[in-house]
Design an enzyme around this catalytic site. Structure first.
Site, PDB file in Angstrom:
ATOM      1  CE  LYS A   1      -4.432  -1.659   1.385  1.00  0.00           C
ATOM      2  NZ  LYS A   1      -5.641  -1.512   2.160  1.00  0.00           N
TER       3      LYS A   1
ATOM      4  CE  LYS B   1      -6.476  -7.115  -0.969  1.00  0.00           C
ATOM      5  NZ  LYS B   1      -7.105  -6.973   0.304  1.00  0.00           N
TER       6      LYS B   1
ATOM      7  CE  LYS C   1     -13.899  -2.371   0.852  1.00  0.00           C
ATOM      8  NZ  LYS C   1     -12.882  -2.275   1.916  1.00  0.00           N
TER       9      LYS C   1
HETATM   10  N1  AQP Z   1     -10.057 -10.327  -2.743  1.00  0.00           N
HETATM   11  C1  AQP Z   1     -10.405 -10.796  -1.564  1.00  0.00           C
HETATM   12  N2  AQP Z   1     -10.593 -12.127  -1.380  1.00  0.00           N
HETATM   13  C2  AQP Z   1     -10.973 -12.615  -0.173  1.00  0.00           C
HETATM   14  N3  AQP Z   1     -11.190 -11.833   0.902  1.00  0.00           N
HETATM   15  C3  AQP Z   1     -11.013 -10.516   0.762  1.00  0.00           C
HETATM   16  N4  AQP Z   1     -11.144  -9.478   1.615  1.00  0.00           N
HETATM   17  C4  AQP Z   1     -10.857  -8.329   0.976  1.00  0.00           C
HETATM   18  N5  AQP Z   1     -10.527  -8.566  -0.294  1.00  0.00           N
HETATM   19  C5  AQP Z   1     -10.617  -9.917  -0.462  1.00  0.00           C
HETATM   20  C6  AQP Z   1     -11.548  -9.639   3.005  1.00  0.00           C
HETATM   21  O1  AQP Z   1     -12.616  -8.747   3.269  1.00  0.00           O
HETATM   22  C7  AQP Z   1     -12.508  -8.285   4.616  1.00  0.00           C
HETATM   23  C8  AQP Z   1     -12.613  -6.801   4.631  1.00  0.00           C
HETATM   24  O2  AQP Z   1     -11.515  -6.227   3.936  1.00  0.00           O
HETATM   25  P1  AQP Z   1     -11.254  -4.679   4.027  1.00  0.00           P
HETATM   26  O3  AQP Z   1     -12.133  -3.979   3.106  1.00  0.00           O
HETATM   27  O4  AQP Z   1     -11.336  -4.238   5.418  1.00  0.00           O
HETATM   28  O5  AQP Z   1      -9.762  -4.511   3.642  1.00  0.00           O
HETATM   29  P2  AQP Z   1      -8.925  -4.999   2.440  1.00  0.00           P
HETATM   30  O6  AQP Z   1      -8.530  -6.417   2.646  1.00  0.00           O
HETATM   31  O7  AQP Z   1      -7.802  -4.048   2.325  1.00  0.00           O
HETATM   32  O8  AQP Z   1      -9.921  -4.920   1.203  1.00  0.00           O
HETATM   33  P3  AQP Z   1      -9.719  -4.205  -0.162  1.00  0.00           P
HETATM   34  O9  AQP Z   1     -10.887  -4.436  -1.016  1.00  0.00           O
HETATM   35  O10 AQP Z   1      -8.393  -4.580  -0.745  1.00  0.00           O
HETATM   36  O11 AQP Z   1      -9.760  -2.691   0.238  1.00  0.00           O
HETATM   37  P4  AQP Z   1      -8.816  -1.539  -0.175  1.00  0.00           P
HETATM   38  O12 AQP Z   1      -8.732  -1.589  -1.657  1.00  0.00           O
HETATM   39  O13 AQP Z   1      -9.512  -0.340   0.366  1.00  0.00           O
HETATM   40  O14 AQP Z   1      -7.515  -1.821   0.496  1.00  0.00           O
HETATM   41  C9  AQP Z   1     -11.180  -8.805   5.169  1.00  0.00           C
HETATM   42  O15 AQP Z   1     -11.442  -9.933   5.966  1.00  0.00           O
HETATM   43  C10 AQP Z   1     -10.416  -9.192   3.944  1.00  0.00           C
HETATM   44  O16 AQP Z   1      -9.547 -10.270   4.211  1.00  0.00           O
END
Ligand code: AQP
Length: 334
Positions: free
Chosen positions: A114, A198, A201
């Site tokens: 990040k 992965k 968002k």
């Molecule tokens: N691609 C994924 N596959 C499986 N699990 C996922 N999670 C997120 N992306 C995947 C799980 O969703 C929960 C909440 O995640 P989060 O939104 O708090 O944070 P993150 O993992 O950083 O998700 P993003 O979508 O990648 O957000 P951004 O882009 O804002 O950083 C967690 O349990 C995560 O494991």
């Protein structure tokens, strides 16, 4: 030590919830609330480790709450609230900042991803994000944490922090060592455009993910455009490992149709990806489109969503304050 099982997990209000959040986290949250005590949190303090537009953040907190409810979380069964409304998260995070080690944080791969090339410009909050996550879990003495595979490393750090606190303050078993609950079948949903990344968002292209709010038409378009392979589907899982986008589509299909990957590959081998895509589109529309519709409906009554968060934060605060009293005592604070 209380041996009570308690589930805690959180989701950042950083924009559109997607299929990765749904399969990696939300669906599991819902199944756990049937027979375990569960606390689910919209982790808004985590979100601001990267700058968020204040008006947008406010909306995203409510939208994530609506996503929880639309996926099937029930505020009468689970505690649902937003992190910043229980100040104990920030207080315990500070105490744990003093327990956690720089060397541990330096190993966190999510910070490296990040922060990008210029680490010096990343916020201090982003660097110590895993300590706040440890505080979220330990504040409630949670024993089980349902997360996607991407959060495994942070959870290991939470266990290390808990263990070190118990050792430093000579209170064996004071904090339970939280167990990750990671789905075996689909631990990480990958981007529809690049199967090595992965689904996320913050990925620029909306075609990389299925958002929970996508209409049937949008789902159709995105799956049609999703990267797959020009050759027919092979019968060997080993060959699919070299085709991550194709493997991702098959894995998502297996998960949604409640079978395992092996059976799905056996059923689909020799066929074109267009057939898989048609079946996947159908099942996605059936499962995801109603969730999206419900999110939009819930967002029509924002006062009601705020009431649910307030009630949840009152319940969470009771547990947090009780635990914090003991934590302050252990540390020697008056
Ligand atoms: N691609 C994924 N596959 C499986 N699990 C996922 N999670 C997120 N992306 C995947 C799980 O969703 C929960 C909440 O995640 P989060 O939104 O708090 O944070 P993150 O993992 O950083 O998700 P993003 O979508 O990648 O957000 P951004 O882009 O804002 O950083 C967690 O349990 C995560 O494991």
């Amino acid at each position: 030590m209380s041996k009570k099982k308690l589930v805690f997990s959180g989701v950042q209000p950083t924009g559109n919830l997607h299929l990765g959040n749904y399969l990696g986290a939300l669906k599991k949250f819902v199944s756990l609330q049937k027979d375990m005590e569960c606390i689910y949190c919209v982790v808004d303090l985590h979100a601001i480790t990267v700058f968020q537009d204040p008006i947008q953040l406010n909306e995203n907190i409510l939208e994530t709450t609506a996503g929880f409810l639309a996926s099937g979380l029930d505020p009468d069964k689970s505690i649902i609230f937003n992190q910043s409304s229980v100040s104990g998260h920030a207080e315990l995070a500070w105490i744990l900042n003093c327990v956690s080690r720089m060397g541990w944080l330096n190993r966190m791969t999510q910070f490296k991803d990040k922060a990008g090339a210029d680490k010096e410009k990343a916020s201090v909050g982003l660097y110590i994000y895993p300590n706040l996550m440890a505080a979220d879990i330990l504040l409630y003495k949670a024993t089980h944490v349902p997360v996607g595979d991407d959060q495994k490393q942070h959870l290991e750090l939470s266990r290390d922090v808990a263990q070190k606190f118990n050792n430093d303050y000579k209170c064996k078993d004071f904090f339970p060592l939280p167990e990750p609950l990671i789905s075996k079948n689909i631990s990480r949903v990958m981007s529809l455009r690049d199967g090595t990344k992965k689904m996320s968002k913050s990925e620029e292209s909306d075609y990389s993910r299925i958002n929970l709010k996508d209409s049937a038409d949008e789902i159709r378009k995105k799956i049609k455009k999703a990267k797959s392979d020009s050759e027919p589907i092979p019968d060997d899982i080993k060959m699919l490992e070299k085709k991550p986008e194709a493997l991702n589509l098959l894995t998502i299909y297996a998960e949604l149709s409640k079978t395992d990957l092996k059976k799905t590959i056996a059923e689909m081998s020799g066929k074109d990806y267009s057939l898989l895509k048609a079946k996947l589109t159908e099942i996605l529309i059936e499962e995801i489109a109603p969730v999206g519709k419900e999110i939009k409906k819930l967002l029509n009554d924002k006062q009601q969503l705020k009431k649910i968060l307030l009630k949840g934060s009152e319940k969470a605060n009771v547990i947090a304050e009780e635990n914090l009293k003991n934590i302050r005592e252990k540390v020697g604070l008056i």
